[in-house]
Design a protein around this motif. Structure first.
Motif, PDB file in Angstrom:
ATOM      1  N   GLU A  58       0.853  -1.189   0.000  1.00 30.71           N
ATOM      2  CA  GLU A  58       0.000   0.000   0.000  1.00 30.71           C
ATOM      3  C   GLU A  58       0.885   1.234   0.000  1.00 30.71           C
ATOM      4  O   GLU A  58       2.084   1.154   0.290  1.00 30.71           O
ATOM      5  CB  GLU A  58      -0.885   0.001   1.253  1.00 30.71           C
ATOM      6  N   ARG A  59       0.294   2.387  -0.333  1.00 30.09           N
ATOM      7  CA  ARG A  59       1.019   3.665  -0.286  1.00 30.09           C
ATOM      8  C   ARG A  59       0.141   4.728   0.351  1.00 30.09           C
ATOM      9  O   ARG A  59      -1.085   4.726   0.150  1.00 30.09           O
ATOM     10  CB  ARG A  59       1.399   4.157  -1.697  1.00 30.09           C
ATOM     11  N   VAL A  60       0.772   5.635   1.092  1.00 33.85           N
ATOM     12  CA  VAL A  60       0.078   6.796   1.644  1.00 33.85           C
ATOM     13  C   VAL A  60       0.884   8.037   1.268  1.00 33.85           C
ATOM     14  O   VAL A  60       2.106   8.068   1.451  1.00 33.85           O
ATOM     15  CB  VAL A  60      -0.050   6.711   3.184  1.00 33.85           C
ATOM     16  N   SER A  61       0.224   9.053   0.721  1.00 35.83           N
ATOM     17  CA  SER A  61       0.904  10.308   0.432  1.00 35.83           C
ATOM     18  C   SER A  61      -0.003  11.471   0.812  1.00 35.83           C
ATOM     19  O   SER A  61      -1.225  11.344   0.804  1.00 35.83           O
ATOM     20  CB  SER A  61       1.304  10.400  -1.044  1.00 35.83           C
ATOM     21  N   LEU A  62       0.618  12.614   1.144  1.00 43.17           N
ATOM     22  CA  LEU A  62      -0.119  13.806   1.581  1.00 43.17           C
ATOM     23  C   LEU A  62       0.124  14.920   0.576  1.00 43.17           C
ATOM     24  O   LEU A  62       1.263  15.388   0.422  1.00 43.17           O
ATOM     25  CB  LEU A  62       0.349  14.265   2.963  1.00 43.17           C
ATOM     26  N   ALA A  63      -0.916  15.337  -0.120  1.00 47.31           N
ATOM     27  CA  ALA A  63      -0.807  16.415  -1.100  1.00 47.31           C
ATOM     28  C   ALA A  63      -1.404  17.688  -0.508  1.00 47.31           C
ATOM     29  O   ALA A  63      -2.607  17.741  -0.213  1.00 47.31           O
ATOM     30  CB  ALA A  63      -1.514  16.040  -2.395  1.00 47.31           C
ATOM     31  N   PHE A  64      -0.568  18.704  -0.326  1.00 43.89           N
ATOM     32  CA  PHE A  64      -0.983  19.994   0.219  1.00 43.89           C
ATOM     33  C   PHE A  64      -1.098  20.983  -0.929  1.00 43.89           C
ATOM     34  O   PHE A  64      -0.138  21.198  -1.676  1.00 43.89           O
ATOM     35  CB  PHE A  64       0.040  20.477   1.247  1.00 43.89           C
ATOM     36  N   PHE A  65      -2.281  21.585  -1.068  1.00 43.47           N
ATOM     37  CA  PHE A  65      -2.545  22.483  -2.190  1.00 43.47           C
ATOM     38  C   PHE A  65      -2.617  23.931  -1.694  1.00 43.47           C
ATOM     39  O   PHE A  65      -3.415  24.250  -0.813  1.00 43.47           O
ATOM     40  CB  PHE A  65      -3.856  22.109  -2.878  1.00 43.47           C
ATOM     41  N   TYR A  66      -1.790  24.780  -2.281  1.00 41.49           N
ATOM     42  CA  TYR A  66      -1.717  26.202  -1.935  1.00 41.49           C
ATOM     43  C   TYR A  66      -2.338  26.956  -3.102  1.00 41.49           C
ATOM     44  O   TYR A  66      -1.789  26.962  -4.220  1.00 41.49           O
ATOM     45  CB  TYR A  66      -0.254  26.584  -1.739  1.00 41.49           C
ATOM     46  N   ASN A  67      -3.484  27.598  -2.862  1.00 40.71           N
ATOM     47  CA  ASN A  67      -4.317  28.091  -3.958  1.00 40.71           C
ATOM     48  C   ASN A  67      -4.652  29.577  -3.836  1.00 40.71           C
ATOM     49  O   ASN A  67      -4.619  30.144  -2.754  1.00 40.71           O
ATOM     50  CB  ASN A  67      -5.639  27.304  -3.980  1.00 40.71           C
ATOM     51  N   PRO A  68      -5.022  30.185  -4.964  1.00 41.20           N
ATOM     52  CA  PRO A  68      -5.473  31.577  -4.897  1.00 41.20           C
ATOM     53  C   PRO A  68      -6.795  31.687  -4.135  1.00 41.20           C
ATOM     54  O   PRO A  68      -7.548  30.708  -4.016  1.00 41.20           O
ATOM     55  CB  PRO A  68      -5.704  31.958  -6.367  1.00 41.20           C
ATOM     56  N   LYS A  69      -7.083  32.877  -3.638  1.00 40.42           N
ATOM     57  CA  LYS A  69      -8.411  33.170  -3.119  1.00 40.42           C
ATOM     58  C   LYS A  69      -9.416  32.820  -4.208  1.00 40.42           C
ATOM     59  O   LYS A  69      -9.207  33.097  -5.384  1.00 40.42           O
ATOM     60  CB  LYS A  69      -8.511  34.644  -2.744  1.00 40.42           C
ATOM     61  N   SER A  70     -10.501  32.198  -3.808  1.00 43.24           N
ATOM     62  CA  SER A  70     -11.360  31.537  -4.797  1.00 43.24           C
ATOM     63  C   SER A  70     -12.078  32.464  -5.760  1.00 43.24           C
ATOM     64  O   SER A  70     -12.443  32.060  -6.853  1.00 43.24           O
ATOM     65  CB  SER A  70     -12.395  30.664  -4.070  1.00 43.24           C
ATOM     66  N   ASP A  71     -12.269  33.752  -5.381  1.00 38.31           N
ATOM     67  CA  ASP A  71     -13.079  34.621  -6.240  1.00 38.31           C
ATOM     68  C   ASP A  71     -12.271  35.713  -6.943  1.00 38.31           C
ATOM     69  O   ASP A  71     -12.827  36.660  -7.481  1.00 38.31           O
ATOM     70  CB  ASP A  71     -14.216  35.257  -5.432  1.00 38.31           C
ATOM     71  N   ILE A  72     -10.939  35.601  -6.940  1.00 43.03           N
ATOM     72  CA  ILE A  72     -10.092  36.576  -7.640  1.00 43.03           C
ATOM     73  C   ILE A  72      -9.826  36.084  -9.065  1.00 43.03           C
ATOM     74  O   ILE A  72      -9.393  34.942  -9.251  1.00 43.03           O
ATOM     75  CB  ILE A  72      -8.743  36.763  -6.913  1.00 43.03           C
ATOM     76  N   PRO A  73     -10.072  36.915 -10.076  1.00 43.47           N
ATOM     77  CA  PRO A  73      -9.741  36.495 -11.447  1.00 43.47           C
ATOM     78  C   PRO A  73      -8.228  36.281 -11.586  1.00 43.47           C
ATOM     79  O   PRO A  73      -7.428  37.139 -11.206  1.00 43.47           O
ATOM     80  CB  PRO A  73     -10.209  37.670 -12.317  1.00 43.47           C
ATOM     81  N   ILE A  74      -7.856  35.116 -12.100  1.00 42.08           N
ATOM     82  CA  ILE A  74      -6.456  34.789 -12.325  1.00 42.08           C
ATOM     83  C   ILE A  74      -6.169  34.915 -13.821  1.00 42.08           C
ATOM     84  O   ILE A  74      -6.861  34.308 -14.648  1.00 42.08           O
ATOM     85  CB  ILE A  74      -6.143  33.356 -11.839  1.00 42.08           C
ATOM     86  N   GLU A  75      -5.157  35.713 -14.155  1.00 41.78           N
ATOM     87  CA  GLU A  75      -4.787  35.925 -15.550  1.00 41.78           C
ATOM     88  C   GLU A  75      -3.290  36.214 -15.607  1.00 41.78           C
ATOM     89  O   GLU A  75      -2.663  36.452 -14.568  1.00 41.78           O
ATOM     90  CB  GLU A  75      -5.580  37.095 -16.132  1.00 41.78           C
ATOM     91  N   PRO A  76      -2.687  36.185 -16.793  1.00 36.93           N
ATOM     92  CA  PRO A  76      -1.247  36.445 -16.879  1.00 36.93           C
ATOM     93  C   PRO A  76      -0.866  37.789 -16.248  1.00 36.93           C
ATOM     94  O   PRO A  76      -1.543  38.793 -16.451  1.00 36.93           O
ATOM     95  CB  PRO A  76      -0.994  36.437 -18.387  1.00 36.93           C
ATOM     96  N   THR A  77       0.209  37.772 -15.469  1.00 35.83           N
ATOM     97  CA  THR A  77       0.700  38.973 -14.795  1.00 35.83           C
ATOM     98  C   THR A  77       1.073  40.035 -15.833  1.00 35.83           C
ATOM     99  O   THR A  77       1.775  39.737 -16.801  1.00 35.83           O
ATOM    100  CB  THR A  77       1.934  38.615 -13.943  1.00 35.83           C
ATOM    101  N   LYS A  78       0.613  41.243 -15.616  1.00 38.52           N
ATOM    102  CA  LYS A  78       0.752  42.285 -16.649  1.00 38.52           C
ATOM    103  C   LYS A  78       2.204  42.561 -17.014  1.00 38.52           C
ATOM    104  O   LYS A  78       2.521  42.861 -18.164  1.00 38.52           O
ATOM    105  CB  LYS A  78       0.052  43.573 -16.213  1.00 38.52           C
ATOM    106  N   GLU A  79       3.119  42.417 -16.061  1.00 34.37           N
ATOM    107  CA  GLU A  79       4.535  42.664 -16.348  1.00 34.37           C
ATOM    108  C   GLU A  79       5.125  41.629 -17.312  1.00 34.37           C
ATOM    109  O   GLU A  79       6.193  41.858 -17.897  1.00 34.37           O
ATOM    110  CB  GLU A  79       5.363  42.643 -15.053  1.00 34.37           C
ATOM    111  N   LEU A  80       4.448  40.497 -17.465  1.00 29.70           N
ATOM    112  CA  LEU A  80       4.958  39.424 -18.330  1.00 29.70           C
ATOM    113  C   LEU A  80       4.278  39.398 -19.700  1.00 29.70           C
ATOM    114  O   LEU A  80       4.577  38.538 -20.520  1.00 29.70           O
ATOM    115  CB  LEU A  80       4.773  38.064 -17.636  1.00 29.70           C
ATOM    116  N   VAL A  81       3.354  40.338 -19.912  1.00 27.05           N
ATOM    117  CA  VAL A  81       2.618  40.396 -21.180  1.00 27.05           C
ATOM    118  C   VAL A  81       3.189  41.531 -22.029  1.00 27.05           C
ATOM    119  O   VAL A  81       3.285  42.673 -21.578  1.00 27.05           O
ATOM    120  CB  VAL A  81       1.114  40.618 -20.926  1.00 27.05           C
ATOM    121  N   THR A  82       3.591  41.203 -23.255  1.00 28.66           N
ATOM    122  CA  THR A  82       4.151  42.186 -24.193  1.00 28.66           C
ATOM    123  C   THR A  82       3.527  41.940 -25.566  1.00 28.66           C
ATOM    124  O   THR A  82       2.877  40.908 -25.778  1.00 28.66           O
ATOM    125  CB  THR A  82       5.677  42.032 -24.307  1.00 28.66           C
TER     126      THR A  82
END
Length: 364
Positions: free
Chosen positions: A299-323
């Motif tokens: 058998e195997r046991v693993s722990l996956a911890f997920f670090y996520n954005p606030k759920s209601d903030i629109p996520i899009e490419p960071t403006k400094e990286l868009v040209t």
């Protein structure tokens, strides 16, 4: 607790199937031939491993050249692998061992105790055995436990296991330590993009972020060549820190069209970039397909911890990286919207995040 009536079919615990000694797995766990573990590709990549990076000199040292070297190693891993292991990350080995053992004990409790924490697809929180709600879907050979750590409004100790007696205390401490570690890693990822160290964290919502834990239990399987513990997918969230089983391998990462079995370093975390950071970085950083194979002996046991954005903030490419030469590849979408999209469909390789690309940029 929520009942299971919202699942499309009655829930069968994979652990109970394994414990029953069935010599043949039920058809609903048999993957199509193209998705089954390939012995040949495993052999071809048997000497390869994901990058292993020692953070000691970055988090605790003052050697400028060493810090520069470690930053470059992390940058290369994020751009070319999407996965890497970290050593000397600042979390005590004793806490890692205790967290893993708490969950191993939980999955070996009597079924009626575990069943009292059964989950539903409304929130997935609790003890579960399937992802996605598609009727007739081919299922994975695993059970799991999912719980929320942040935001505090979603954190409900009553939905956490009360057995063993110290479980909630250990889970709480483990979660708090990983939130702090992810905050440090976010600064590193931001700087490596040429941004101020707070840019990615602020895009996530600053301190108002989401964090959750999914503990995976992969029982022994009589026909491991026909199924998977977890189907191929990229992680939908921001960043994942995986504490793997300390005895048994199983995680595979897709690299150059081969499946590489990760060989965990002792007391290391496996870090992987999620879809949200791929979007924020405008695909400079890559979320990468991975899957889990099972075996007939352990058998195997693993722990996956997920670090996520606030759920209601629109996520899009960071403006400094868009040209003009590198236009935004993705439209804005909140994590809530994206998570619903994923949960309805279940794991599907990289097709989820790729399908979000703006049509005019889909071939980039």
């Amino acid at each position: 607790m929520n009942s299971q009536i919202d699942w499309p079919e009655p829930i069968v615990r994979v652990q109970s199937l394994s414990d029953s000694g069935v010599p043949v797995i039920p058809d609903r766990y048999v993957k199509p031939p193209t998705e089954r573990p390939s012995i040949n590709s495993d052999i071809a990549a048997s000497d390869v491993n994901i990058p292993i990076i020692d953070l000691q000199g970055l988090l605790y040292g003052d050697d400028h050249n060493l810090r520069t070297t470690i930053l470059a190693q992390i940058s290369d891993a994020c751009r070319n692998w999407g996965f890497f292991q970290i050593l000397n990350h600042g979390i005590s080995p004793q806490l890692l061992d205790r967290a893993r053992e708490v969950w191993r004990e939980f999955f070996h409790l009597p079924s009626e105790i575990k069943q009292s924490y059964a989950n539903s697809p409304k929130t997935y929180e609790g003890y579960g055995s399937r992802l996605g709600v598609e009727k007739g879907a081919i299922l994975d050979w695993s059970d799991y436990y999912f719980l929320h750590l942040l935001p505090s409004t979603l954190k409900d100790y009553n939905k956490w296991p009360a057995v063993p007696s110290y479980a909630r205390e250990v889970i709480d401490e483990y979660g708090k330590e990983l939130v702090k570690l992810c905050g440090r890693l976010m600064k590193i990822l931001s700087v490596n993009l040429g941004l101020s160290e707070e840019v990615l964290q602020n895009a996530f919502g600053g301190e108002d972020i989401g964090a959750c834990l999914r503990v995976n239990y992969y029982p022994k399987c009589p026909q491991p060549d026909l199924t998977l513990g977890l189907s191929s997918h990229s992680d939908p969230g921001g960043m994942t820190l995986l504490l793997p089983d300390n005895q048994v391998t199983g995680l595979q990462v897709r690299k150059d069209n081969k499946w590489i079995t990760v060989k965990p370093a002792r007391h290391a975390f496996i870090v992987n970039i999620g879809d949200q950071i791929q979007v924020l970085s405008n695909a400079i950083y890559k979320s990468v397909e991975h899957r889990v194979i099972v075996n007939s002996a352990n058998e195997r046991v693993s722990l996956a911890f997920f670090y996520n954005p606030k759920s209601d903030i629109p996520i899009e490419p960071t403006k400094e990286l868009v040209t003009p030469d590198n236009p935004a590849l993705y439209p804005p979408m909140t994590f809530d919207e994206y998570r619903l999209f994923i949960r309805l469909r279940g794991p599907r390789g990289k097709s989820q995040v790729d399908s979000l690309k703006s049509p005019r940029n889909c071939c980039k």
